[in-house]
Design an enzyme around this catalytic site. Structure first.
Site, PDB file in Angstrom:
ATOM      1  N   GLN A   1      -0.020  -4.356  36.616  1.00 29.36           N
ATOM      2  CA  GLN A   1       1.128  -4.117  37.486  1.00 29.36           C
ATOM      3  C   GLN A   1       1.324  -2.645  37.775  1.00 29.36           C
ATOM      4  OE1 GLN A   1       3.681  -6.275  34.757  1.00 29.36           O
ATOM      5  NE2 GLN A   1       4.315  -7.549  36.483  1.00 29.36           N
ATOM      6  N   GLN A   2       0.596  -1.824  37.041  1.00 28.02           N
ATOM      7  CA  GLN A   2       0.833  -0.397  37.190  1.00 28.02           C
ATOM      8  C   GLN A   2       0.564   0.053  38.608  1.00 28.02           C
ATOM      9  OE1 GLN A   2      -1.802   1.456  34.516  1.00 28.02           O
ATOM     10  NE2 GLN A   2      -0.741   0.715  32.698  1.00 28.02           N
ATOM     11  N   CYS A   3      -0.439  -0.489  39.144  1.00 30.61           N
ATOM     12  CA  CYS A   3      -0.964   0.100  40.336  1.00 30.61           C
ATOM     13  C   CYS A   3      -1.787  -0.960  41.019  1.00 30.61           C
ATOM     14  CB  CYS A   3      -1.859   1.263  39.899  1.00 30.61           C
ATOM     15  SG  CYS A   3      -2.170   2.410  41.185  1.00 30.61           S
ATOM     16  N   THR A   4      -1.642  -1.109  42.280  1.00 33.87           N
ATOM     17  CA  THR A   4      -2.427  -2.138  42.943  1.00 33.87           C
ATOM     18  C   THR A   4      -3.771  -1.595  43.391  1.00 33.87           C
ATOM     19  OG1 THR A   4      -1.320  -1.601  44.975  1.00 33.87           O
ATOM     20  CG2 THR A   4      -0.469  -3.483  43.741  1.00 33.87           C
ATOM     21  N   VAL A   5      -3.972  -0.312  43.229  1.00 32.54           N
ATOM     22  CA  VAL A   5      -5.244   0.260  43.659  1.00 32.54           C
ATOM     23  C   VAL A   5      -6.051   0.711  42.452  1.00 32.54           C
ATOM     24  CG1 VAL A   5      -6.363   2.061  45.006  1.00 32.54           C
ATOM     25  CG2 VAL A   5      -4.271   1.000  45.835  1.00 32.54           C
TER      26      VAL A   5
END
Ligand SMILES: [Zn+2]
Lengths: 271, 770
Positions: B592-596
């Site tokens: 969930q931290q980062c979608t990339v």
């Protein structure tokens, strides 16, 4: 005259196409004199070609195993045969039915690989109706005593590949190890100032792995005096002459472990 | 048979001929296919083709007429020392035409042509007219089945041919001198004619000399001799019988010179080279008396259709789908590559186990695409996708199963497009796609009866999909969506492989595989968080003494918190969490931290997920395999492919992987006994409560809420502790952690703090090996 002349370091393991052709020409002359069955096949309409030899042997496997799930020839044909048209064409003048179903036909092609700068060996085995055997069927022909040794040899470099000149599926001995075994051979030849036909030396190493025999007589007019490859044991190779293997084998005293080299050569019981 | 003949009175014996056996090179069928597709098409008219026969075979081989791929070039060269045979190809367009073709008429037509050639003496100029053949074919190019029937026409003497004397070998008949002279004369004739094989020739001999001459020179060569010797290039290897080519020659002799000669001696010329040594000694000599044959009578009776493999009069069929059907060719090539790998590792690599594994891929995005491709590389045939997304413009560059075209007009559903692409890549794959969503905790489904019903159906479908597969891959891009399949798979005792990505970090793990339900005992419940790591470890395995920590002492570098955790006690993806999934405002974790992510990450993690599965499958205990750790890198590997870790955590910034292992957590929101009990007892009723409630529902249920309160204080102290101690870092972490700390704050909470401090990565096991 032969590639051995430029055998020096790693570069000596490679072969340019012109030298390949020259070696082939020489090899084919020898083959013709020895009636060994090699021929040059020119690809129609091109400059390209390859050396070819066909060998027949009798197999000991049930060749039809590879057709699981598919109609067998005999079953399908019953309906066609019962037309009555030719039943009365039988012939009392034939002694024995000509049965070729256990005969296996091996085709060997030697090509030049530009990317590896070495000769490469393509082969396939088929039954007399033209159906190629799977590598497993071929593998089944190998005497169990030899399988373990072969596993450590160039068998692991066999892949299925389309023949680059005729576009049909073949098995292919990958040339990635060619330099490994050619380098010491060429170095020895160079050190002893002997001429060596690259094709003869190369084929006598890789051929036996796939059941292809290269008679020692190929070496005779080249070396002075004639030194068979298997004399080079001090340096790298333990390759007894093909005949010696057959003699040993027929006497039942062949113990593969006695010959301690990863390219131990024999092989196929039908040969 | 030969022995039987010798006992009989030779006067009663009739000469018998070994028929030709058709021999086709594999390339012949490839070439026929090309001809049919490009040249003949629907043309059924007869075509000239060419074969050859050889007289140098070793004993035991059948008398063959060989057709190579060059057979269609009727004017092409003949192989050295072989005799050409010209033939006529009738390639039929349909099986019906093949069947109903009048074989008798075809044979008679061909026999008549031979008869005419004999009478007109054209054969004297071109003796190959005596050895012609017919080939009737039908090529079923949809199935790559080839039906064929050869005919080698031979004209017959009604009453047969009488053998006057038993056949003998040339060695018995000729002196060495004569044999040498014959060989020299034959070679000289060959070079005169400019060929390497002569099908028929004439022979004269004395004690001192052997002369040979072409067939057409009969009159001048024999000059009225009453007893003549003719030679035939003989492809047969039988010691008592000649091969087929002699038949029509005898008809020619009887017709043309029969009245002029009393006795005919036939040399069946066989010319073999073995190991570089040439020999003609095994050629045979026959003494025969020819019946009269009138030129004015009609064409004699003829025979020649080849029997099939069963020895019956009928055609043959060869199935070449394996080497010509591109689909089968692809399959066999893929299999062969894998078999070669197995042969190298023989005998321990169990490929069938891998190839037959049915894989369910939940998620068909970057991870799903890469996992699918690696599975194909391993020869896995059964791949199912579940995804509810459509392909968007940003996808194809990172998701290797999609192309730009797939994004147009709203985008194709990923699960379905992925299946199409897999089949294009490898038609042998058994792939299916399900465009469906997976209900998630904290994402209510109770808006209406319809939405509830939809959720119920989705759950049921997911349950049946998981049940129908062997391995479940969790490859989604949200944490919550992993919860339901984790619960279902844990309940069904399916192996779960989970992969999740951060920006430059990833985790690939197998979930602990609970013991089979019927054998489950009290001792197999996941370890309690209150038990100390040391005691937990020691109770797991008596053999782990070297890595268990002496009570009361500080953990020393290199020792492990957990050693030898068996597969059934390993944790799941949610075991290291102290919050239930569904809450997207607190504690953003890895996915969930980062979608990339860094673009290479999905490929690395996807590939590792499959390789982890394969290694686990190779372990004799499968999912129950004891977790390997980084420490085991120096030890004897447990499988033929190496280690069987629980988790692989990767740090792309450092290009480094560690292999942590962790125990199942008894308060886990997904795999703890209480969650599984509720699910198994109440089914959808329980699940819908999870979907519809906030995260506190699961936290209350599992006891996490209580744990939170207990650890609130611990957290502060842990923070203090960490600032007092030399700041732990990745290179010098828990190894220096005093035992009291772990005991005081409880193991799990301490790790949770580490996670918070270091950015959501838990590596209780791996760190000790760093
Ligand atoms: Zn869990």
């Amino acid at each position: 005259m032969m590639s051995g002349e430029r055998a020096e370091g790693a570069e000596g393991c490679f072969l340019d196409e012109e030298t390949f052709r020259r070696c082939c020409d020489h090899f084919l002359q020898r083959s013709q004199a020895l009636h060994d069955g090699w021929s040059w096949e020119q690809v129609k309409g091109t400059e390209e070609g390859y050396m070819k030899k066909t060998v027949l042997g009798t197999g000991r496997v049930n060749i039809s195993t590879a057709q699981d799930g598919h109609p067998r020839a005999g079953e399908v044909m019953d309906a066609v045969g019962d037309q009555g048209q030719v039943d009365d064409l039988g012939d009392e003048d034939t002694p024995v039915p000509a049965e070729g179903s256990s005969v296996i036909r091996f085709e060997y092609h030697v090509l030049y690989s530009c990317s590896y700068q070495t000769p490469v060996l393509y082969f396939r085995a088929s039954t007399l109706d033209g159906r190629p055997l799977s590598l497993e069927d071929v593998w089944d022909q190998v005497h169990p005593n030899y399988r373990q040794r072969l596993l450590q040899g160039p068998w692991d470099t066999i892949t299925q590949q389309e023949h680059p000149l005729i576009g049909q599926p073949f098995f292919f001995l990958h040339p990635c190890r060619t330099a490994d075994f050619m380098r010491p051979l060429l170095q020895v030849a160079h050190a002893e100032n002997r001429k060596l036909n690259y094709i003869v030396s190369w084929l006598s190493v890789v051929g036996p792995v796939v059941g292809l025999d290269v008679p020692l007589t190929y070496c005779e007019p080249l070396g002075s005096p004639a030194l068979p490859l298997w004399h080079l044991t001090d340096h790298c190779l333990t390759l007894p002459p093909a005949g010696a293997w057959q003699t040993l084998h027929s006497k039942g005293c062949l113990n593969p472990t006695a010959f301690d080299h990863h390219l131990i050569s024999f092989s196929f019981t039908w040969m | 048979m030969a022995a039987g003949h010798t006992e009989k009175d030779s006067a009663n014996q009739k000469l018998q001929f070994a028929p030709f056996c058709s021999a086709l090179e594999a390339g012949f069928w490839h070439q026929l296919t090309q001809k049919k597709l490009n040249d003949y098409r629907l043309d059924e008219s007869p075509k000239s083709i060419k074969g050859y026969y050889y007289n140098g075979d070793p004993a035991g081989l059948p008398t063959r007429l060989t057709l190579e791929f060059s057979a269609f070039d009727a004017t092409g060269p003949t192989p050295a020392r072989c005799c050409p045979a010209l033939g006529t190809l009738y390639n039929m367009n349909t099986f019906e035409a093949f069947k109903s073709c009048d074989k008798k008429a075809l044979l008679e037509k061909e026999a008549n042509e031979i008869w005419e050639a004999v009478r007109s003496e054209k054969v004297l100029e071109d003796p190959s007219l005596l050895s012609k053949f017919l080939l009737l074919t039908f090529a079923d190019l949809k199935k790559y089945h080839f039906y064929y029937w050869f005919c080698f026409p031979a004209l017959c003497f009604t009453e047969g041919i009488q053998v006057v004397e038993q056949p003998v070998t040339l060695e018995e008949k000729f002196s060495p001198k004569q044999i040498a002279a014959l060989q020299v004369s034959y070679d000289a004739l060959c070079s005169d004619i400019g060929t390497t094989a002569i099908p028929y020739f004439l022979v004269k001999y004395t004690e001192e000399a052997v002369l040979v001459s072409p067939l057409k020179d009969w009159d001048t060569f024999f000059q009225g001799q009453k007893k003549v010797t003719v030679a035939v290039y003989d492809p047969c290897t039988l010691s008592q019988h000649p091969g087929w080519p002699l038949r029509n020659l005898l008809v020619l002799i009887a017709t043309k010179w029969g009245s002029a000669v009393d006795a005919v001696e036939v040399l069946c010329f066989r010319d073999q080279t073995l190991q570089g040594k040439r020999s003609i000694l095994h050629s045979i000599m026959l003494q025969i008396r020819l019946p009269e044959l009138s030129q004015t009578a009609g064409c004699p009776k003829s025979v020649g259709w080849e029997k099939n493999q069963k020895g019956a009069m009928g055609p043959r069929m060869v199935n070449l789908s394996e080497c010509m059907d591109p689909k089968r060719l692809a399959e066999s090539s893929v299999d062969l590559n894998l078999k070669l790998m197995r042969w190298r590792l023989v005998p321990s690599l169990d490929l069938d186990k891998v190839v037959s594994t049915r894989c369910l891929l939940l998620g068909a995005g970057t991870l799903g695409c890469n996992v699918a491709r690696t599975l194909m590389g391993w020869g896995v045939r059964h791949i199912t996708f579940v995804d509810n997304a459509k392909i968007s413009y940003s996808n194809p560059v990172r998701q290797p199963l999609y192309e730009f075209e797939d994004c147009l007009s709203g985008g194709k559903p990923k699960a379905l497009a992925a299946v199409d692409r897999l089949k294009k890549i490898f038609p042998g794959v058994v792939a299916e796609g399900h465009n469906m969503s997976i209900p998630m905790p904290g994402h209510p489904v109770n808006f209406s009866g319809a939405t509830m019903e939809q959720a119920r159906r989705d759950v049921e479908q997911l349950e049946s999909l998981i049940s129908a597969h062997d391995v479940v891959f969790l490859l989604m891009d949200t944490r919550e969506s992993r919860w339901l399949p984790t619960v279902i798979a844990a309940s069904q005792r399916k192996l779960v492989v989970n992969a999740a990505l951060g920006f430059d970090t990833f985790v690939v793990m197998r979930h602990g595989l609970k013991k089979p339900k019927h054998t489950e005992s009290g001792g197999s419940t996941p370890s309690s968080a209150s038990s100390t790591p040391a005691s937990g470890s020691a109770s797991d395995s008596a053999s782990a003494s070297s890595s268990s920590t002496p009570a009361g002492s500080a953990l020393v570098p290199g020792s492990s918190l957990f050693s030898n955790i068996p597969g059934h006690r390993l944790g799941c993806y949610f075991c290291n969490d102290v919050v239930a999934p569904g809450d997207s405002t607190r504690d953003r974790t890895l996915d969930q931290q980062c979608t990339v992510s860094r673009p290479g990450l999905a490929m690395i993690a996807g590939a590792l997920a499959v390789e982890l599965m394969v290694s686990i499958l190779q372990h004799p205990e499968g999912g129950y395999a004891i977790a390997s750790s980084s420490d085991d890198r120096m030890n004897e590997p447990p499988t033929s492919l190496g280690l069987a870790p629980h988790q692989i955590r990767g740090f792309l910034s450092r290009f480094d992987n560690v292999l942590p292992a962790s125990l199942a957590f008894d308060k886990c929101t997904a795999c703890s006994p209480i969650v599984l009990e509720n699910y198994e007892r109440d089914g959808f009723q329980f699940l819908s409560k999870v979907f519809n409630s906030s995260h506190s529902f699961l936290e209350d249920l599992t006891g996490l809420t209580l744990l939170h309160q207990e650890t609130q204080a611990a957290e502060c102290q842990a923070r203090n502790y960490l600032t007092i101690r030399p700041q732990p870092n990745l290179a010098n972490p828990v190894g220096y952690w005093p035992r009291e700390c772990i005991e005081k704050y409880k193991y799990i909470s301490a790790l949770v703090q580490l996670v918070r401090l270091y950015g959501s990565l838990v590596f209780p096991r791996g760190v000790s090996a760093l």
